[in-house]
Motif scaffolding. Sequence first.
Motif, mmCIF file in Angstrom:
data_model
loop_
_atom_site.group_PDB
_atom_site.id
_atom_site.type_symbol
_atom_site.label_atom_id
_atom_site.label_comp_id
_atom_site.label_asym_id
_atom_site.label_seq_id
_atom_site.Cartn_x
_atom_site.Cartn_y
_atom_site.Cartn_z
ATOM 1 N N THR A 14 -23.019 40.836 -3.816
ATOM 2 C CA THR A 14 -23.433 42.088 -4.467
ATOM 3 C C THR A 14 -22.676 43.274 -3.877
ATOM 4 O O THR A 14 -22.207 44.156 -4.615
ATOM 5 C CB THR A 14 -24.954 42.303 -4.295
ATOM 6 O OG1 THR A 14 -25.658 41.169 -4.813
ATOM 7 C CG2 THR A 14 -25.416 43.559 -5.019
ATOM 8 N N ALA A 15 -22.540 43.299 -2.541
ATOM 9 C CA ALA A 15 -21.800 44.377 -1.865
ATOM 10 C C ALA A 15 -20.327 44.351 -2.264
ATOM 11 O O ALA A 15 -19.708 45.407 -2.473
ATOM 12 C CB ALA A 15 -21.936 44.236 -0.354
ATOM 13 N N TRP A 16 -19.761 43.149 -2.389
ATOM 14 C CA TRP A 16 -18.353 42.991 -2.796
ATOM 15 C C TRP A 16 -18.146 43.508 -4.211
ATOM 16 O O TRP A 16 -17.219 44.286 -4.464
ATOM 17 C CB TRP A 16 -17.968 41.514 -2.688
ATOM 18 C CG TRP A 16 -16.551 41.200 -3.030
ATOM 19 C CD1 TRP A 16 -15.437 41.885 -2.658
ATOM 20 C CD2 TRP A 16 -16.088 40.106 -3.824
ATOM 21 N NE1 TRP A 16 -14.304 41.280 -3.157
ATOM 22 C CE2 TRP A 16 -14.679 40.184 -3.875
ATOM 23 C CE3 TRP A 16 -16.730 39.057 -4.479
ATOM 24 C CZ2 TRP A 16 -13.905 39.264 -4.569
ATOM 25 C CZ3 TRP A 16 -15.952 38.131 -5.162
ATOM 26 C CH2 TRP A 16 -14.561 38.235 -5.211
ATOM 27 N N TYR A 17 -19.021 43.093 -5.136
ATOM 28 C CA TYR A 17 -18.939 43.562 -6.519
ATOM 29 C C TYR A 17 -19.095 45.078 -6.583
ATOM 30 O O TYR A 17 -18.324 45.768 -7.262
ATOM 31 C CB TYR A 17 -20.042 42.901 -7.362
ATOM 32 C CG TYR A 17 -19.646 41.593 -8.019
ATOM 33 C CD1 TYR A 17 -18.886 40.650 -7.343
ATOM 34 C CD2 TYR A 17 -20.039 41.295 -9.317
ATOM 35 C CE1 TYR A 17 -18.528 39.456 -7.932
ATOM 36 C CE2 TYR A 17 -19.690 40.093 -9.932
ATOM 37 C CZ TYR A 17 -18.933 39.181 -9.237
ATOM 38 O OH TYR A 17 -18.580 38.004 -9.836
ATOM 39 N N SER A 18 -20.116 45.587 -5.880
ATOM 40 C CA SER A 18 -20.424 47.026 -5.953
ATOM 41 C C SER A 18 -19.274 47.878 -5.428
ATOM 42 O O SER A 18 -18.878 48.867 -6.062
ATOM 43 C CB SER A 18 -21.698 47.330 -5.152
ATOM 44 O OG SER A 18 -22.790 46.597 -5.644
ATOM 45 N N THR A 244 -15.733 43.395 2.566
ATOM 46 C CA THR A 244 -16.625 42.469 1.863
ATOM 47 C C THR A 244 -15.863 41.279 1.292
ATOM 48 O O THR A 244 -16.385 40.165 1.259
ATOM 49 C CB THR A 244 -17.403 43.184 0.735
ATOM 50 O OG1 THR A 244 -16.488 43.882 -0.125
ATOM 51 C CG2 THR A 244 -18.404 44.173 1.294
ATOM 52 N N ASN A 245 -14.599 41.497 0.878
ATOM 53 C CA ASN A 245 -13.779 40.388 0.396
ATOM 54 C C ASN A 245 -13.574 39.356 1.514
ATOM 55 O O ASN A 245 -13.675 38.145 1.294
ATOM 56 C CB ASN A 245 -12.427 40.896 -0.099
ATOM 57 C CG ASN A 245 -11.586 39.786 -0.704
ATOM 58 O OD1 ASN A 245 -11.867 39.307 -1.789
ATOM 59 N ND2 ASN A 245 -10.554 39.363 0.007
ATOM 60 N N PHE A 246 -13.309 39.851 2.733
ATOM 61 C CA PHE A 246 -13.132 38.970 3.891
ATOM 62 C C PHE A 246 -14.422 38.199 4.184
ATOM 63 O O PHE A 246 -14.399 36.985 4.418
ATOM 64 C CB PHE A 246 -12.728 39.804 5.115
ATOM 65 C CG PHE A 246 -12.737 39.031 6.409
ATOM 66 C CD1 PHE A 246 -11.692 38.182 6.742
ATOM 67 C CD2 PHE A 246 -13.807 39.134 7.297
ATOM 68 C CE1 PHE A 246 -11.691 37.462 7.929
ATOM 69 C CE2 PHE A 246 -13.822 38.418 8.480
ATOM 70 C CZ PHE A 246 -12.764 37.586 8.798
ATOM 71 N N LEU A 247 -15.551 38.898 4.163
ATOM 72 C CA LEU A 247 -16.833 38.272 4.485
ATOM 73 C C LEU A 247 -17.259 37.248 3.427
ATOM 74 O O LEU A 247 -17.786 36.183 3.763
ATOM 75 C CB LEU A 247 -17.918 39.344 4.652
ATOM 76 C CG LEU A 247 -17.754 40.263 5.869
ATOM 77 C CD1 LEU A 247 -18.766 41.391 5.834
ATOM 78 C CD2 LEU A 247 -17.874 39.474 7.171
ATOM 79 N N VAL A 248 -17.009 37.571 2.148
ATOM 80 C CA VAL A 248 -17.337 36.624 1.074
ATOM 81 C C VAL A 248 -16.466 35.381 1.197
ATOM 82 O O VAL A 248 -16.937 34.252 1.045
ATOM 83 C CB VAL A 248 -17.173 37.277 -0.320
ATOM 84 C CG1 VAL A 248 -17.266 36.226 -1.428
ATOM 85 C CG2 VAL A 248 -18.253 38.333 -0.544
ATOM 86 N N THR A 249 -15.176 35.578 1.510
ATOM 87 C CA THR A 249 -14.258 34.446 1.708
ATOM 88 C C THR A 249 -14.747 33.559 2.855
ATOM 89 O O THR A 249 -14.702 32.329 2.775
ATOM 90 C CB THR A 249 -12.835 34.955 2.027
ATOM 91 O OG1 THR A 249 -12.425 35.858 1.010
ATOM 92 C CG2 THR A 249 -11.837 33.813 2.097
ATOM 93 N N LYS A 250 -15.225 34.210 3.911
ATOM 94 C CA LYS A 250 -15.685 33.492 5.106
ATOM 95 C C LYS A 250 -16.963 32.693 4.840
ATOM 96 O O LYS A 250 -17.139 31.591 5.372
ATOM 97 C CB LYS A 250 -15.924 34.505 6.230
ATOM 98 C CG LYS A 250 -16.260 33.886 7.575
ATOM 99 C CD LYS A 250 -16.438 34.978 8.615
ATOM 100 C CE LYS A 250 -16.886 34.402 9.955
ATOM 101 N NZ LYS A 250 -17.095 35.459 10.969
#
Length: 306
Positions: A14-18, A244-250
């Motif tokens: 959600t944070a990544w999208y937002s 957030t892209n890094f965290l979602v990937t992780k």
Amino acid sequence: MKGKSRLFTIGLVTAWYSSNIGVLLLNKYLLSNYGFKYPIFLTMCHMTACSLLSYIAIAWMKMVPMQTIRSRVQFLKITALSLVFCVSVVFGNISLRYLPVSFNQAIGATTPFFTAVFAYFMTLKREAWLTYLTLVPVVTGVIIASGGEPSFHLFGFLICVAATAARALKSVLQGILLSSEGEKLNSMNLLLYMAPIAVVFLLPATLIMEENVVGITLALARDDVKIIWYLLFNSALAYFVNLTNFLVTKHTSALTLQVLGNAKGAVAVVVSILIFRNPVSVTGMMGYSLTVFGVILYSEAKKRSK
């Protein structure tokens, strides 16, 4: 624990999208609706924020271990990547002055096509024929969307295509230049080194091509102080897109990231149309849908070829 982990992942997505959609819409608002016609200066603000916040996140907050640059050659490689990265972001911002977000996203969805082309010519890496075949609907969809776009602007279209190509070139170059184990950097450390170099490139470009932009911005701020808050918030969002892209990937798989990325573009299109009320045609939406469908097929074909 599983429930908490799932909620955490949903929160990250959600944070990544937002942040992703937010920075895109705010860029569009500033550059087009608000009338702040300085895309190079805006990009420099983004890169300055990324430099400062990357250092805070890595050096102070220890979110990831700090990786050092080991040689002059590695530094030159990162500098080359930073230059291509600058071009992609600046051109993307310039295109938002002329194109609606929905059409901008449709063109951006062709990134896999340019990635495949650059990978073929620069590394002689050949994909399976089925993978190349899936790129046909990707390109065809954008051609259809272009023909049916009520707000089509030729210069904006060409600049957006150039931005998409530069984004693809950066990913291919990154694979080539930082391929050895000793030179690999995670995305947060790469941003830590690329962002300040980008500022060095963007500063003279801003001074030459957007003369007196600081004075103009301060004059605007005297009439409407919100412009300063817009720029600060927008710049911080630009960093959180990368974080957030890094965290979602992780925290998710590569396949999940691809699916989420495809859906994100579609969500951005819908949200932008609802906010900016830009006219859309049935032909344009059909073209964009075909492009997204092609990207999904491409992702599936790549996965199977491995």
